[in-house]
Design an enzyme around this catalytic site. Sequence first.
Site, PDB file in Angstrom:
ATOM      1  N   PRO A   1       0.816  -1.207   0.000  1.00  0.00           N
ATOM      2  CA  PRO A   1       0.000   0.000   0.000  1.00  0.00           C
ATOM      3  C   PRO A   1       0.857   1.267   0.000  1.00  0.00           C
ATOM      4  CG  PRO A   1       0.094  -0.919   2.209  1.00  0.00           C
ATOM      5  CD  PRO A   1       0.810  -1.897   1.317  1.00  0.00           C
ATOM      6  N   GLY A   2       0.495   2.205  -0.811  1.00  0.00           N
ATOM      7  CA  GLY A   2       1.174   3.504  -0.818  1.00  0.00           C
ATOM      8  C   GLY A   2       0.160   4.587  -0.476  1.00  0.00           C
TER       9      GLY A   2
ATOM     10  N   CYS B   1       2.067  28.717 -16.349  1.00  0.00           N
ATOM     11  CA  CYS B   1       1.595  29.178 -17.652  1.00  0.00           C
ATOM     12  C   CYS B   1       1.033  28.007 -18.438  1.00  0.00           C
ATOM     13  CB  CYS B   1       2.737  29.829 -18.422  1.00  0.00           C
ATOM     14  SG  CYS B   1       3.590  31.051 -17.454  1.00  0.00           S
ATOM     15  N   GLU B   2      -0.011  27.408 -17.884  1.00  0.00           N
ATOM     16  CA  GLU B   2      -0.662  26.248 -18.484  1.00  0.00           C
ATOM     17  C   GLU B   2      -2.131  26.369 -18.138  1.00  0.00           C
ATOM     18  OE1 GLU B   2       0.545  23.223 -19.864  1.00  0.00           O
ATOM     19  OE2 GLU B   2       2.592  24.011 -19.879  1.00  0.00           O
TER      20      GLU B   2
HETATM   21  C1  PLP Z   1       2.081   2.081  -7.448  1.00  0.00           C
HETATM   22  C2  PLP Z   1       2.421   0.763  -6.891  1.00  0.00           C
HETATM   23  C3  PLP Z   1       2.085   0.463  -5.579  1.00  0.00           C
HETATM   24  C4  PLP Z   1       1.318   1.406  -4.676  1.00  0.00           C
HETATM   25  O1  PLP Z   1       0.043   1.656  -5.174  1.00  0.00           O
HETATM   26  P1  PLP Z   1      -1.001   2.495  -4.276  1.00  0.00           P
HETATM   27  O2  PLP Z   1      -2.192   2.644  -5.148  1.00  0.00           O
HETATM   28  O3  PLP Z   1      -0.346   3.776  -3.962  1.00  0.00           O
HETATM   29  O4  PLP Z   1      -1.269   1.679  -3.063  1.00  0.00           O
HETATM   30  C5  PLP Z   1       2.496  -0.746  -5.065  1.00  0.00           C
HETATM   31  N1  PLP Z   1       3.183  -1.638  -5.828  1.00  0.00           N
HETATM   32  C6  PLP Z   1       3.517  -1.380  -7.103  1.00  0.00           C
HETATM   33  C7  PLP Z   1       4.287  -2.385  -7.860  1.00  0.00           C
HETATM   34  C8  PLP Z   1       3.153  -0.177  -7.683  1.00  0.00           C
HETATM   35  O5  PLP Z   1       3.478   0.064  -8.953  1.00  0.00           O
END
Ligand code: PLP
Length: 431
Positions: A291-292, A361-362
Amino acid sequence: MLYDNLSVNSSGHLAIAGFDACDLAAEFGTPLYVLDEDRVRANCRVYADAMREHFPEGSMPLYASKALCFKGIYPVVADEGLGADVVSGGEIATALAAGFPADRLYFHGTNKTDADIAYGVEQGVGCFVVDNANELEVLGREATERGITQRVLLRVTVGLDPHTLEAINTGRVDSQFGVPIETGQALRFVVQAVGTPGIEVVGFHSHIGSQIFEATSFCDQVDRLLAFACSVRDEMGYVASTFNLGGGFGVRYVESDPQVDIAANIAAIAEHLRAGCADANYPVPRVLMEPGRSIVADAGTTLYTTGGTKHVEGYRDYVTVDGGMTDNPRYALYRSAYTVLNASRAASTADFECTIAGRCCESGDRIAENISIVRPVRGDIIAVLTTGAYNFAMSSNYNRVLRPALVMLHDGEARLAVRRQTVEDLLALEL
Ligand SMILES: *Cc1c(COP(=O)(O)O)cnc(C)c1O
């Protein structure tokens, strides 16, 4: 309020984890990234606890560094018992500089250079997520020369599009990430890897996407990974001890987004995996997830100072901010929806329909279109919620706009974790 760490204080200002947003803006300047550390920790715990409870021993979440990578995040996720996924020498160096244990790093990337591979091995990265056969060869050589055995996961594509589940989208087989199962290449990849000196294959990795709101997609992914693992076992006797299911649980950016019960979803995935393994007589693997966004997104808020409003007769009202696509390119890239508040007048009614525009500037430099906030005057502080993920990490110096500072809130203290970029920083690389 979208989240329970947000409130309106007695001055009528937005408060983030009890901190007055206008005071933070006055103390640290704007634009300003604000990160509620306790919320990051709580998000980590949801994963760590549920995975510990439902999956076999050794299962754990790995924080996907790419969502928000700076030194200050690593002690927090390390402390909560997470590993980390990293995608470049830069992310590895940042994690190590913060004291993150190298053996809990998982090194991703479609095209790791020879230098990346050597660096990763040298630094003792715990596990490489090997993307392809070219990488495998170089990694095997590197490990053998150093007389070590490098643990790896093999990245495979399961051919699944989480957004169009009914119509299995074979287009997803056509991807630059990993090796496809469907074409038979993944099986040959495993044969090659298992036979490569210096390499120990611990299992398989696959990642199906981002912003996924239900367990179903992950269960389909588990089915395919397990079917693949069984065919590998039948073909060559190799049994995987680890499945890495990648990242992707969704985050609530606006009121209309669903709220994911991550713990319940993890329980459902685990149940599905156990049943599938029992059917196939396959030992239940330990599970990793990456998870990110769902760790950091809702812990982050960006504060801006508005330059005021502009009315274009017959069309619309604009509210300008002192940042924009340089600190948050997600609207420009994906038309992402955000919740925006006037932090200076948080107790009043949000009835001023407007478009929030940045300073580049976009014409695409916008943060949100046709939303309602409390009508601001020049100098008011505008808060954009849910900016913890893929904002700081994707920021740029386009138009030579300086990158904002980042402040972490914890234990009643607002701590500057990344100082604001200066013109001297900007010019430092130029000879
Ligand atoms: C982007 C990515 C994540 C994290 O995804 P989230 O949607 O931020 O949880 C984890 N593993 C891989 C391989 C990714 O490319």
